[in-house]
Write a protein that holds these residues in place. Structure first.
Motif, PDB file in Angstrom:
ATOM      1  N   ARG A   2       0.657  -1.265   0.150  1.00  0.00           N
ATOM      2  CA  ARG A   2      -0.052  -0.046   0.032  1.00  0.00           C
ATOM      3  C   ARG A   2       0.702   1.361  -0.068  1.00  0.00           C
ATOM      4  NH1 ARG A   2      -1.972  -3.865   3.458  1.00  0.00           N
ATOM      5  NH2 ARG A   2      -0.678  -2.817   5.321  1.00  0.00           N
ATOM      6  N   VAL A   3       0.500   2.154  -0.848  1.00  0.00           N
ATOM      7  CA  VAL A   3       0.891   3.541  -0.938  1.00  0.00           C
ATOM      8  C   VAL A   3       0.059   4.751  -0.524  1.00  0.00           C
ATOM      9  CG1 VAL A   3       2.193   5.055  -2.343  1.00  0.00           C
ATOM     10  CG2 VAL A   3       2.503   2.934  -2.713  1.00  0.00           C
ATOM     11  N   LEU A   4       0.363   5.491   0.437  1.00  0.00           N
ATOM     12  CA  LEU A   4      -0.416   6.689   0.872  1.00  0.00           C
ATOM     13  C   LEU A   4       0.373   8.026   0.044  1.00  0.00           C
ATOM     14  CD1 LEU A   4      -2.522   8.343   2.106  1.00  0.00           C
ATOM     15  CD2 LEU A   4      -0.964   8.438   4.362  1.00  0.00           C
ATOM     16  N   VAL A  33      -2.955   2.277  -4.436  1.00  0.00           N
ATOM     17  CA  VAL A  33      -2.595   3.816  -4.061  1.00  0.00           C
ATOM     18  C   VAL A  33      -3.678   4.593  -3.518  1.00  0.00           C
ATOM     19  CG1 VAL A  33      -1.626   5.818  -5.046  1.00  0.00           C
ATOM     20  CG2 VAL A  33      -0.674   3.613  -6.111  1.00  0.00           C
ATOM     21  N   THR A  34      -3.380   5.082  -2.328  1.00  0.00           N
ATOM     22  CA  THR A  34      -4.367   6.008  -1.901  1.00  0.00           C
ATOM     23  C   THR A  34      -3.843   7.448  -1.850  1.00  0.00           C
ATOM     24  OG1 THR A  34      -5.230   4.368  -0.143  1.00  0.00           O
ATOM     25  CG2 THR A  34      -5.716   6.686   0.403  1.00  0.00           C
ATOM     26  N   TYR A  92      -3.692   7.836   7.415  1.00  0.00           N
ATOM     27  CA  TYR A  92      -2.288   7.115   7.738  1.00  0.00           C
ATOM     28  C   TYR A  92      -2.583   5.881   8.451  1.00  0.00           C
ATOM     29  CZ  TYR A  92       2.113   5.454   9.070  1.00  0.00           C
ATOM     30  OH  TYR A  92       3.375   4.688   9.320  1.00  0.00           O
ATOM     31  N   VAL A  95      -5.012   3.519   6.391  1.00  0.00           N
ATOM     32  CA  VAL A  95      -4.271   2.782   5.249  1.00  0.00           C
ATOM     33  C   VAL A  95      -3.391   1.955   5.886  1.00  0.00           C
ATOM     34  CG1 VAL A  95      -3.073   3.217   3.128  1.00  0.00           C
ATOM     35  CG2 VAL A  95      -4.906   4.557   3.784  1.00  0.00           C
ATOM     36  N   PRO A  97       0.078   2.179   5.478  1.00  0.00           N
ATOM     37  CA  PRO A  97       0.936   2.140   4.183  1.00  0.00           C
ATOM     38  C   PRO A  97       2.231   1.445   4.185  1.00  0.00           C
ATOM     39  CG  PRO A  97       0.972   4.383   4.856  1.00  0.00           C
ATOM     40  CD  PRO A  97       0.009   3.531   5.950  1.00  0.00           C
ATOM     41  N   ASP A  98       2.689   0.868   3.192  1.00  0.00           N
ATOM     42  CA  ASP A  98       4.308   0.440   3.233  1.00  0.00           C
ATOM     43  C   ASP A  98       5.086   1.817   2.749  1.00  0.00           C
ATOM     44  OD1 ASP A  98       3.839  -2.515   3.721  1.00  0.00           O
ATOM     45  OD2 ASP A  98       2.369  -2.242   2.262  1.00  0.00           O
ATOM     46  N   VAL A 100       4.889   5.720   2.105  1.00  0.00           N
ATOM     47  CA  VAL A 100       4.291   7.176   2.252  1.00  0.00           C
ATOM     48  C   VAL A 100       5.092   8.070   1.271  1.00  0.00           C
ATOM     49  CG1 VAL A 100       4.155   9.370   3.683  1.00  0.00           C
ATOM     50  CG2 VAL A 100       3.848   7.320   4.862  1.00  0.00           C
ATOM     51  N   VAL A 130       7.768   0.689   7.337  1.00  0.00           N
ATOM     52  CA  VAL A 130       7.223   1.969   6.260  1.00  0.00           C
ATOM     53  C   VAL A 130       8.349   2.676   5.852  1.00  0.00           C
ATOM     54  CG1 VAL A 130       5.989   3.986   6.227  1.00  0.00           C
ATOM     55  CG2 VAL A 130       5.117   2.009   7.582  1.00  0.00           C
ATOM     56  N   ALA A 375       8.867  -0.996  -1.353  1.00  0.00           N
ATOM     57  CA  ALA A 375       7.862  -1.830  -0.645  1.00  0.00           C
ATOM     58  C   ALA A 375       8.213  -3.099  -0.493  1.00  0.00           C
ATOM     59  CB  ALA A 375       6.747  -1.529  -1.241  1.00  0.00           C
TER      60      ALA A 375
END
Length: 381
Positions: A2-4, A33-34, A92, A95, A97-98, A100, A130, A375
């Protein structure tokens, strides 16, 4: 994985389009992707490959960067900043994320440090799971606050795992506009330029003159001048397509449309902009990152008028270098008139295109591959 991805636009829409291209490329790498969208939404750029979460939007009035306004047109307050910071941090946590991914900060976007520093600090608590990455274009705007540049290097050193520079160093090295580049040299990864994918298919030769100005917020004078210059160019009998951008004022848009004839098309936006350039006779535009890369991809004859109001130096720096390389013709804003524009169009049309230097234009795919590797814990720095 996951990407933020924090995306904030203020004046133009170039950051949004570059963000879209990066999001599309990351999706092709299998990343979820968020997008945390910090500006007013632009319907023409929906980020179809990502999940978009709208933060309380911030914008500016015209080209004045000194004051930020909220969705109701009121200057933002400390309470507004706190609410948006909390919304971003809550996203954050949701999500998880892996990666940011930030846009420009800490090499720009300083007005948003109220939320971006806390985001980096929050993500740093989850390292090494992360990774924190910043996406930076080729040229930074010259600043009157040199202390920010030094602080940016310190923040990068403390929190970032990579700085993805969307440039080809044979054209522009990051150190040319960022004085502390050597201090973070181990973090810098050149991706090549981010523009439309190469596998677009063959475009029909439309023979048009394409006049464009990105978002269009500061495009009125350019559009009016080009319209006046047209009869005095060797391309006057061609179809001229004016793409004003979604942010040209309605009054200016209507005035331009009223001046059009049967061989003049006036629209705000077209989704097939790259295809239009691929088959055009000549392009006239400002010299923003995205448009210039579109031109290089199309190998189009081009005249550019770099935007240089206020403290903006980025477009002039890019245009001047590429003009000297013979890649395009440049009309400084201070010299813009119907006469100078007609002369530049004539020169660009009659000049024989020389051999073009090899410039890496696969920045979206390259950046996405680098992010995916990070990631997966496969960063090959």
């Amino acid at each position: 994985m996951r990407v933020l991805f924090h995306v904030q636009h203020l004046l133009g829409v170039g950051h949004l389009r570059r963000g879209e291209l990066l999001s599309d490329a990351m999706a092709k790498q299998g990343l979820s992707v968020t997008v945390a969208l910090g500006g007013l939404p632009v319907a023409e750029m929906p980020f179809a490959s990502a999940h978009v979460v709208q933060l309380p939007p911030a914008h500016i009035d015209g080209a004045n960067f000194k004051t930020l306004y909220d969705a109701d047109g009121q200057p933002i307050t400390d309470a507004w900043r706190a609410a948006r910071r909390d919304a971003l941090l809550a996203l954050y946590d949701e999500v998880r994320p892996d990666i940011v991914l930030l846009e420009m900060f800490p090499f720009g976007r300083w007005r948003f440090k109220f939320e971006l520093v806390p985001l980096l600090e929050r993500a740093s608590r989850d390292k090494p799971r992360v990774r924190c990455v910043t996406s930076v274009r080729d040229i930074l705007v010259e600043t009157k606050h040199p202390e920010r540049a030094a602080k940016g290097a310190a923040l990068a050193r403390a929190h970032l795992d990579a700085v993805l520079v969307h440039s080809d160093p044979s054209l522009f090295a990051f150190a040319q506009t960022y004085p502390h580049a050597r201090e973070i040299d181990d973090l810098i990864r050149y991706t090549g330029y981010v523009t439309e994918p190469a596998e677009r298919g063959a475009a029909d030769d439309n023979g048009e003159v394409i006049v464009s100005a990105g978002g269009g917020a500061a495009a009125g004078m350019l559009m009016r001048t080009v319209m006046a210059a047209r009869p005095h160019t060797p391309l006057a009998d061609r179809v001229w397509r004016f793409l004003t951008g979604p942010r040209l004022t309605e009054d200016e848009f209507q005035a331009l449309a009223a001046a059009a004839d049967a061989r003049t098309i006036v629209k705000r936006f077209e989704t097939n902009f790259q295809e239009r350039l691929d088959g055009c006779a000549l392009s006239i535009s400002q010299a923003g990152y995205n448009t210039v890369m579109n031109l290089l991809r199309a190998e189009a004859r081009a005249v550019v008028v770099p935007y240089d109001e206020g403290e903006e130096t980025e477009q002039w720096f890019r245009a001047d270098r590429m003009g000297k390389m013979g890649l395009l013709s440049v009309v400084p804003t201070s010299q813009l008139s119907a006469t100078t524009m007609a002369a530049a169009v004539t020169d660009a049309w009659r000049r024989s295109p020389g051999e073009r230097p090899s410039i890496d234009l696969e920045g979206a795919a390259n950046a996405a591959a680098m992010i995916a590797d990070m990631a997966r814990g496969l960063d090959h720095s």
